[in-house]
Scaffold this active site. Structure first.
Site, PDB file in Angstrom:
ATOM      1  N   ASP A  32       0.851  -1.189   0.000  1.00 56.89           N
ATOM      2  CA  ASP A  32       0.000   0.000   0.000  1.00 56.89           C
ATOM      3  C   ASP A  32       0.892   1.246   0.000  1.00 56.89           C
ATOM      4  O   ASP A  32       1.892   1.301   0.721  1.00 56.89           O
ATOM      5  CB  ASP A  32      -0.893  -0.027   1.243  1.00 56.89           C
ATOM      6  CG  ASP A  32      -2.046   0.960   1.176  1.00 56.89           C
ATOM      7  OD1 ASP A  32      -3.195   0.536   1.272  1.00 56.89           O
ATOM      8  OD2 ASP A  32      -1.791   2.173   1.038  1.00 56.89           O
ATOM      9  N   ASN A  88     -13.081  -3.000   3.113  1.00 57.42           N
ATOM     10  CA  ASN A  88     -14.099  -1.949   3.175  1.00 57.42           C
ATOM     11  C   ASN A  88     -15.023  -2.010   1.958  1.00 57.42           C
ATOM     12  O   ASN A  88     -14.559  -2.155   0.831  1.00 57.42           O
ATOM     13  CB  ASN A  88     -13.422  -0.572   3.228  1.00 57.42           C
ATOM     14  CG  ASN A  88     -12.499  -0.433   4.422  1.00 57.42           C
ATOM     15  OD1 ASN A  88     -12.768  -0.976   5.486  1.00 57.42           O
ATOM     16  ND2 ASN A  88     -11.392   0.289   4.249  1.00 57.42           N
ATOM     17  N   GLN A  95     -14.296   2.906   2.077  1.00 55.77           N
ATOM     18  CA  GLN A  95     -13.726   2.476   0.789  1.00 55.77           C
ATOM     19  C   GLN A  95     -13.438   3.700  -0.071  1.00 55.77           C
ATOM     20  O   GLN A  95     -14.312   4.563  -0.238  1.00 55.77           O
ATOM     21  CB  GLN A  95     -14.696   1.530   0.061  1.00 55.77           C
ATOM     22  CG  GLN A  95     -14.093   0.934  -1.210  1.00 55.77           C
ATOM     23  CD  GLN A  95     -15.002  -0.085  -1.890  1.00 55.77           C
ATOM     24  OE1 GLN A  95     -16.167  -0.240  -1.544  1.00 55.77           O
ATOM     25  NE2 GLN A  95     -14.443  -0.781  -2.873  1.00 55.77           N
ATOM     26  N   HIS A 101     -10.624  -5.126  -2.590  1.00 57.69           N
ATOM     27  CA  HIS A 101      -9.286  -5.429  -2.077  1.00 57.69           C
ATOM     28  C   HIS A 101      -9.363  -5.801  -0.614  1.00 57.69           C
ATOM     29  O   HIS A 101     -10.271  -5.373   0.098  1.00 57.69           O
ATOM     30  CB  HIS A 101      -8.317  -4.253  -2.278  1.00 57.69           C
ATOM     31  CG  HIS A 101      -8.843  -2.939  -1.786  1.00 57.69           C
ATOM     32  ND1 HIS A 101      -9.746  -2.185  -2.513  1.00 57.69           N
ATOM     33  CD2 HIS A 101      -8.625  -2.254  -0.651  1.00 57.69           C
ATOM     34  CE1 HIS A 101     -10.052  -1.086  -1.846  1.00 57.69           C
ATOM     35  NE2 HIS A 101      -9.391  -1.108  -0.695  1.00 57.69           N
ATOM     36  N   HIS A 103      -7.113  -5.539   2.826  1.00 60.22           N
ATOM     37  CA  HIS A 103      -5.930  -4.959   3.475  1.00 60.22           C
ATOM     38  C   HIS A 103      -5.280  -6.026   4.361  1.00 60.22           C
ATOM     39  O   HIS A 103      -5.956  -6.685   5.151  1.00 60.22           O
ATOM     40  CB  HIS A 103      -6.338  -3.800   4.388  1.00 60.22           C
ATOM     41  CG  HIS A 103      -6.858  -2.605   3.667  1.00 60.22           C
ATOM     42  ND1 HIS A 103      -6.060  -1.523   3.350  1.00 60.22           N
ATOM     43  CD2 HIS A 103      -8.094  -2.291   3.212  1.00 60.22           C
ATOM     44  CE1 HIS A 103      -6.801  -0.600   2.742  1.00 60.22           C
ATOM     45  NE2 HIS A 103      -8.035  -1.037   2.642  1.00 60.22           N
TER      46      HIS A 103
END
Ligand code: 5GP
Ligand code: ZN
Length: 136
Positions: A32, A88, A95, A101, A103
């Site tokens: 990230d 999210n 989000q 996705h 995390h």
């Protein structure tokens, strides 16, 4: 299917470079750019789905199996003390990129990061009301 204006489609499919930790036919796992902690990574399916509800169930299953494997490997390699998985759905839920996705967030003792919520104090009646609303 890929979406032309989706940044995670482009990253997942290698059109935009990323710090890739893992790749196979269906997924890419990247670091990230705005990490909550050292090693914060994202699991991206190569197929576009805006969120959990749009993602085919078999891909959901595979994504969470991959999350387990990545978390185990990253814990070992990074020597973190704990691990948060986060996912999210919807702007209200935080989000910001509308391509599904997961995390992967390694946690370190004293990292000062906060991932959580303010716990409510519902009565038994309130819990029962919401239970009925969901199951009814
Ligand atoms: P969300 O808020 O949608 O659950 O998470 C989106 C995440 O994507 C954020 O943690 C943000 O830092 C990360 N992110 C946004 N754009 C990029 C990008 O172009 N590259 C990478 N590696 N991460 C990104
Ligand atoms: Zn996409």
């Amino acid at each position: 299917m890929k979406m032309d204006d989706c940044i995670f489609c482009k990253i997942a499919n290698g059109e935009i470079p990323s710090k890739t930790l893992y790749e196979d036919q269906d997924f890419r796992v990247i670091l990230d750019l705005g990490p909550a902690a050292r090693g914060h990574a994202l699991i991206l399916p190569k197929e576009h789905a805006a969120n959990l509800y749009e993602l085919p169930e078999e891909t959901v299953g595979a994504a969470f199996i991959l999350a387990k494997r990545m978390a185990a490997r990253m814990s070992e390699k990074l020597g973190c003390d704990g691990f948060n998985l986060m996912q999210n759905n919807g702007e209200t839920a935080g989000q910001t990129v509308f391509h599904f996705h997961i995390h992967l967030i390694p946690r370190y003792l004293g990292d000062g990061q906060r991932i959580g919520w303010i716990p409510g104090k519902p009565s038994g009646e309130e819990l029962e009301e919401v239970r009925r609303q969901i199951v009814g």
